[in-house]
Design an enzyme around this catalytic site. Sequence first.
Site, mmCIF file in Angstrom:
data_model
loop_
_atom_site.group_PDB
_atom_site.id
_atom_site.type_symbol
_atom_site.label_atom_id
_atom_site.label_comp_id
_atom_site.label_asym_id
_atom_site.label_seq_id
_atom_site.Cartn_x
_atom_site.Cartn_y
_atom_site.Cartn_z
ATOM 1 N N TYR A 17 0.645 -1.431 -0.111
ATOM 2 C CA TYR A 17 0.215 0.060 0.150
ATOM 3 C C TYR A 17 0.901 1.345 -0.195
ATOM 4 O O TYR A 17 2.209 1.213 -0.682
ATOM 5 C CB TYR A 17 -0.924 -0.016 1.208
ATOM 6 C CG TYR A 17 -2.335 0.832 0.648
ATOM 7 C CD1 TYR A 17 -3.037 0.272 -0.393
ATOM 8 C CD2 TYR A 17 -2.537 1.967 1.444
ATOM 9 C CE1 TYR A 17 -4.212 1.243 -0.796
ATOM 10 C CE2 TYR A 17 -3.514 2.771 1.082
ATOM 11 C CZ TYR A 17 -4.265 2.419 -0.168
ATOM 12 O OH TYR A 17 -5.321 3.159 -0.613
ATOM 13 N N ARG A 22 -8.578 9.991 -8.946
ATOM 14 C CA ARG A 22 -7.789 10.814 -7.717
ATOM 15 C C ARG A 22 -7.113 9.650 -6.901
ATOM 16 O O ARG A 22 -7.706 9.185 -6.121
ATOM 17 C CB ARG A 22 -8.945 11.648 -6.816
ATOM 18 C CG ARG A 22 -8.073 12.778 -6.396
ATOM 19 C CD ARG A 22 -8.017 12.341 -4.900
ATOM 20 N NE ARG A 22 -7.868 11.261 -4.463
ATOM 21 C CZ ARG A 22 -7.645 10.546 -3.326
ATOM 22 N NH1 ARG A 22 -8.732 11.150 -2.422
ATOM 23 N NH2 ARG A 22 -7.299 9.477 -2.917
ATOM 24 N N LYS A 28 -5.769 -2.343 -1.220
ATOM 25 C CA LYS A 28 -6.793 -2.058 -0.123
ATOM 26 C C LYS A 28 -7.400 -3.569 0.248
ATOM 27 O O LYS A 28 -7.435 -3.829 1.696
ATOM 28 C CB LYS A 28 -7.951 -1.286 -0.355
ATOM 29 C CG LYS A 28 -7.494 0.229 -0.477
ATOM 30 C CD LYS A 28 -8.326 0.860 0.627
ATOM 31 C CE LYS A 28 -7.487 1.906 1.178
ATOM 32 N NZ LYS A 28 -8.251 3.291 1.634
ATOM 33 N N GLU A 39 -13.612 4.071 -3.739
ATOM 34 C CA GLU A 39 -12.103 4.410 -3.388
ATOM 35 C C GLU A 39 -11.585 5.446 -4.437
ATOM 36 O O GLU A 39 -11.520 5.049 -5.672
ATOM 37 C CB GLU A 39 -11.392 3.325 -3.272
ATOM 38 C CG GLU A 39 -9.936 3.188 -2.855
ATOM 39 C CD GLU A 39 -9.863 3.618 -1.431
ATOM 40 O OE1 GLU A 39 -10.548 3.369 -0.605
ATOM 41 O OE2 GLU A 39 -8.879 4.366 -1.064
ATOM 42 N N ASP A 40 -10.750 6.353 -3.964
ATOM 43 C CA ASP A 40 -10.139 7.370 -4.900
ATOM 44 C C ASP A 40 -10.853 7.812 -6.229
ATOM 45 O O ASP A 40 -10.422 8.023 -7.317
ATOM 46 C CB ASP A 40 -8.687 6.496 -5.312
ATOM 47 C CG ASP A 40 -7.970 6.770 -4.101
ATOM 48 O OD1 ASP A 40 -8.014 7.198 -3.170
ATOM 49 O OD2 ASP A 40 -6.656 6.398 -4.421
ATOM 50 N N ASP A 62 -14.159 5.492 1.724
ATOM 51 C CA ASP A 62 -12.939 5.311 2.857
ATOM 52 C C ASP A 62 -12.273 6.621 2.668
ATOM 53 O O ASP A 62 -11.838 7.170 3.746
ATOM 54 C CB ASP A 62 -12.163 4.265 2.305
ATOM 55 C CG ASP A 62 -11.011 4.008 3.703
ATOM 56 O OD1 ASP A 62 -11.584 3.852 4.622
ATOM 57 O OD2 ASP A 62 -9.915 4.148 3.175
ATOM 58 N N ASP A 63 -11.986 7.385 1.538
ATOM 59 C CA ASP A 63 -11.319 8.666 1.452
ATOM 60 C C ASP A 63 -11.993 9.535 2.380
ATOM 61 O O ASP A 63 -11.437 10.394 3.006
ATOM 62 C CB ASP A 63 -11.345 9.012 0.364
ATOM 63 C CG ASP A 63 -10.843 8.351 -0.824
ATOM 64 O OD1 ASP A 63 -9.514 7.843 -0.548
ATOM 65 O OD2 ASP A 63 -11.387 7.849 -1.572
ATOM 66 N N ASN A 104 -0.653 11.594 0.901
ATOM 67 C CA ASN A 104 0.110 10.420 0.666
ATOM 68 C C ASN A 104 0.393 10.641 -1.031
ATOM 69 O O ASN A 104 -0.501 11.158 -1.332
ATOM 70 C CB ASN A 104 -0.667 9.020 0.766
ATOM 71 C CG ASN A 104 -0.815 8.728 1.987
ATOM 72 O OD1 ASN A 104 0.287 8.748 3.020
ATOM 73 N ND2 ASN A 104 -1.957 8.082 2.581
HETATM 74 P P1 NAD Z 1 -9.163 16.040 -2.594
HETATM 75 O O1 NAD Z 1 -8.466 16.049 -3.842
HETATM 76 O O2 NAD Z 1 -10.481 15.556 -2.313
HETATM 77 O O3 NAD Z 1 -8.479 17.298 -1.849
HETATM 78 C C1 NAD Z 1 -7.430 17.821 -1.792
HETATM 79 C C2 NAD Z 1 -7.596 19.198 -1.503
HETATM 80 O O4 NAD Z 1 -6.347 19.872 -1.396
HETATM 81 C C3 NAD Z 1 -8.672 19.993 -2.275
HETATM 82 O O5 NAD Z 1 -9.749 20.653 -1.593
HETATM 83 C C4 NAD Z 1 -7.749 21.143 -2.933
HETATM 84 O O6 NAD Z 1 -8.455 22.233 -3.190
HETATM 85 C C5 NAD Z 1 -6.757 21.202 -1.924
HETATM 86 N N1 NAD Z 1 -5.400 21.982 -2.432
HETATM 87 C C6 NAD Z 1 -4.902 21.481 -3.559
HETATM 88 N N2 NAD Z 1 -3.867 22.348 -3.610
HETATM 89 C C7 NAD Z 1 -3.655 23.161 -2.392
HETATM 90 C C8 NAD Z 1 -3.110 24.133 -1.978
HETATM 91 N N3 NAD Z 1 -1.825 24.587 -2.625
HETATM 92 N N4 NAD Z 1 -3.164 24.743 -0.639
HETATM 93 C C9 NAD Z 1 -4.228 24.312 -0.125
HETATM 94 N N5 NAD Z 1 -5.089 23.093 -0.334
HETATM 95 C C10 NAD Z 1 -4.579 22.878 -1.744
HETATM 96 O O7 NAD Z 1 -8.181 14.804 -2.020
HETATM 97 P P2 NAD Z 1 -8.376 13.947 -0.454
HETATM 98 O O8 NAD Z 1 -9.130 12.623 -0.726
HETATM 99 O O9 NAD Z 1 -9.009 15.020 0.284
HETATM 100 O O10 NAD Z 1 -7.082 13.435 -0.276
HETATM 101 C C11 NAD Z 1 -6.113 14.579 0.047
HETATM 102 C C12 NAD Z 1 -4.732 14.032 0.396
HETATM 103 O O11 NAD Z 1 -4.987 13.150 1.679
HETATM 104 C C13 NAD Z 1 -4.172 12.800 -0.611
HETATM 105 O O12 NAD Z 1 -2.646 12.765 -0.691
HETATM 106 C C14 NAD Z 1 -4.652 11.482 0.227
HETATM 107 O O13 NAD Z 1 -3.774 10.399 -0.329
HETATM 108 C C15 NAD Z 1 -4.360 11.890 1.362
HETATM 109 N N6 NAD Z 1 -5.042 10.969 2.363
HETATM 110 C C16 NAD Z 1 -4.511 10.289 3.369
HETATM 111 C C17 NAD Z 1 -5.385 9.282 4.013
HETATM 112 C C18 NAD Z 1 -4.656 8.641 5.116
HETATM 113 O O14 NAD Z 1 -5.195 7.611 5.458
HETATM 114 N N7 NAD Z 1 -3.472 9.007 5.692
HETATM 115 C C19 NAD Z 1 -6.633 9.153 3.911
HETATM 116 C C20 NAD Z 1 -7.237 9.880 2.789
HETATM 117 C C21 NAD Z 1 -6.547 10.715 2.077
#
Ligand code: NAD
Length: 550
Positions: free
Chosen positions: A103, A155, A173, A244-245, A267-268, A407
């Site tokens: 993962y 995504r 996953k 997912e994604d 899950d996101d 991530n």
């Molecule tokens: P998403 O695309 O829904 O959200 C990303 C957000 O970031 C958007 O609102 C976008 O406007 C904002 N953004 C982009 N550029 C920016 C900047 N320069 N400044 C401020 N904000 C900005 O994606 P998501 O599902 O919310 O996931 C976001 C990140 O979190 C990904 O990297 C994902 O891998 C990670 N994530 C990690 C876990 C975990 O278990 N740790 C779980 C879910 C998501």
Amino acid sequence: MNAKLNGTVVGDMPTGLALLHDPLLNKGTAFTDAERDAFDLRGLLPPHVHTQDEQVVRVLNNLRKISDPLEKFVALNALHDRNETLFFRVLGDHIDEMQPLVYTPTVGLACQKFGHVFQRPRGLFITANDRGRVAQVLCNWPYTAGIIVVTDGERILGLGDLGANGMGIPVGKLSLYTACAGIRPELCLPVMLDVGTNNAELLNDPFYVGLRQRRITGAAYDELVEEFITAAREVFPGVVIQFEDFANHNAFRLLHKYRDRICTFNDDIQGTAAVALAGIFSALRVTGTKLIDQTIVFLGAGEAATGIADLVTSAMMAQGLNESEARRRCWLVDSRGLVVKSRSDLAEHKRKYAHEHAPVDDFQTAIETLKATAIIGVSAVGGAFSQSVLETMAKLNERPIVFALSNPTSQAECTAEEAYRWTGGRALFACGSPFDPVTCDGRTYVPRQGNNSYIFPGVGLGVIVSGARHITDDMFMTAAHTLAHLVSEADLEQGSLYPALPRIREVSAHIGTAVATTAYKNGLAAKPQPDDLFAAVESQMYDPHYHSYV
Ligand code: NAD
């Protein structure tokens, strides 16, 4: 003759080469003499019978000789395709070492290179050209699916649109469902809804595995998803469908459209929320402050940010705030600055966190102005928690809460080292991708991942055990509380806000029990309630040790 898979009869037992080539049943050199006689394997295997323990050592020896993570991923995948029991034994027994390979972060790289390292298909590819015959495609899957993880690849982690290459995510996953919560591998079905990609690089890549077309959208997209959902429920009654994604514009919509109709979750949005809330609960045990006294500023305003903010809001309401008071303690910053009421460019999912406030252009000013007690990075902008952001948090708070959850590692808002160094070791830190322990001013901190893998496997387990008809926010709330309760004082002492990953099966069994309890309490369970729910949950967990076939 019937095949017995760890005690469960799964149909006609193949013999000879067909048995060696069946990854669910194959034991390789560990087939016993009696099994070799019973299943026409004599001569097809070298004569020495190895134990599974010896096979594990052989796998680890070979794997550890490889330095490139992508090559390790390929080697593990090959094992998965050859001998699932051994794969899950290796994965389960060495989860700290293996989870980052199957993962995040390695899976991100594997998705980017998916077509280039492709060896054997896993799961189902359902494409925009399959309209009208999706049920037929699903019937090609030879097992009865209990859990589907589906993506449309738009995504993938923080890497954007990877089209059909995103299949690495559902596969990864579902491996964690089995490794972390003992969901039987034959119940796990990865699905890629290939609706095309808008990624020009992939469309021009001769090794790209997906449809060579731009994404379908609008009614054509919705009709394909609807046909898939309807067909999946017909072909696999009671199946859990995890989204997912998906990109924002579909993720929220699809969740709202289906969550009360079928057994589904995203899950996101929801899994992330629970793992982050659990981390916050742990951090508050250290600060000695209350959740309702926090000001949480998110960098990012997408699925993860609003999912976490929604669950935090519910948790604050459970502690006595009304909804608007609770929401006002959560602030979002997106690429255009602080999300405030006066902005006219806000997508629907951000609006409930658009508070009355003067516009603020940047994150640093936002945390200073709002006096943030916690910052949560879910923006996929690597390095966004700069030295000055972290120093500001350290100035504002005795123990600042800093979660850099994006991530893969390259997108993390800061590294563990940066978080500790620039806060003088005072940060209560969690990360999305793994980081090694950090020694700062003579003290060693052990950061742990705020990774959904603490949550979704156990949630899936509880849903399967209880036969829950829907997956509710209450279940994610109970999962968060359960996970937080499993964090020991010793964990907190070394800066860990989550339990050690090798405890994951125990964690999942507790979360599964808590989720099933919620399902029974709320009248959502289709299966009769066992007297000892925890024992029932544990008894259903797949054990990746070989069982005799004779
Ligand atoms: P998403 O695309 O829904 O959200 C990303 C957000 O970031 C958007 O609102 C976008 O406007 C904002 N953004 C982009 N550029 C920016 C900047 N320069 N400044 C401020 N904000 C900005 O994606 P998501 O599902 O919310 O996931 C976001 C990140 O979190 C990904 O990297 C994902 O891998 C990670 N994530 C990690 C876990 C975990 O278990 N740790 C779980 C879910 C998501």
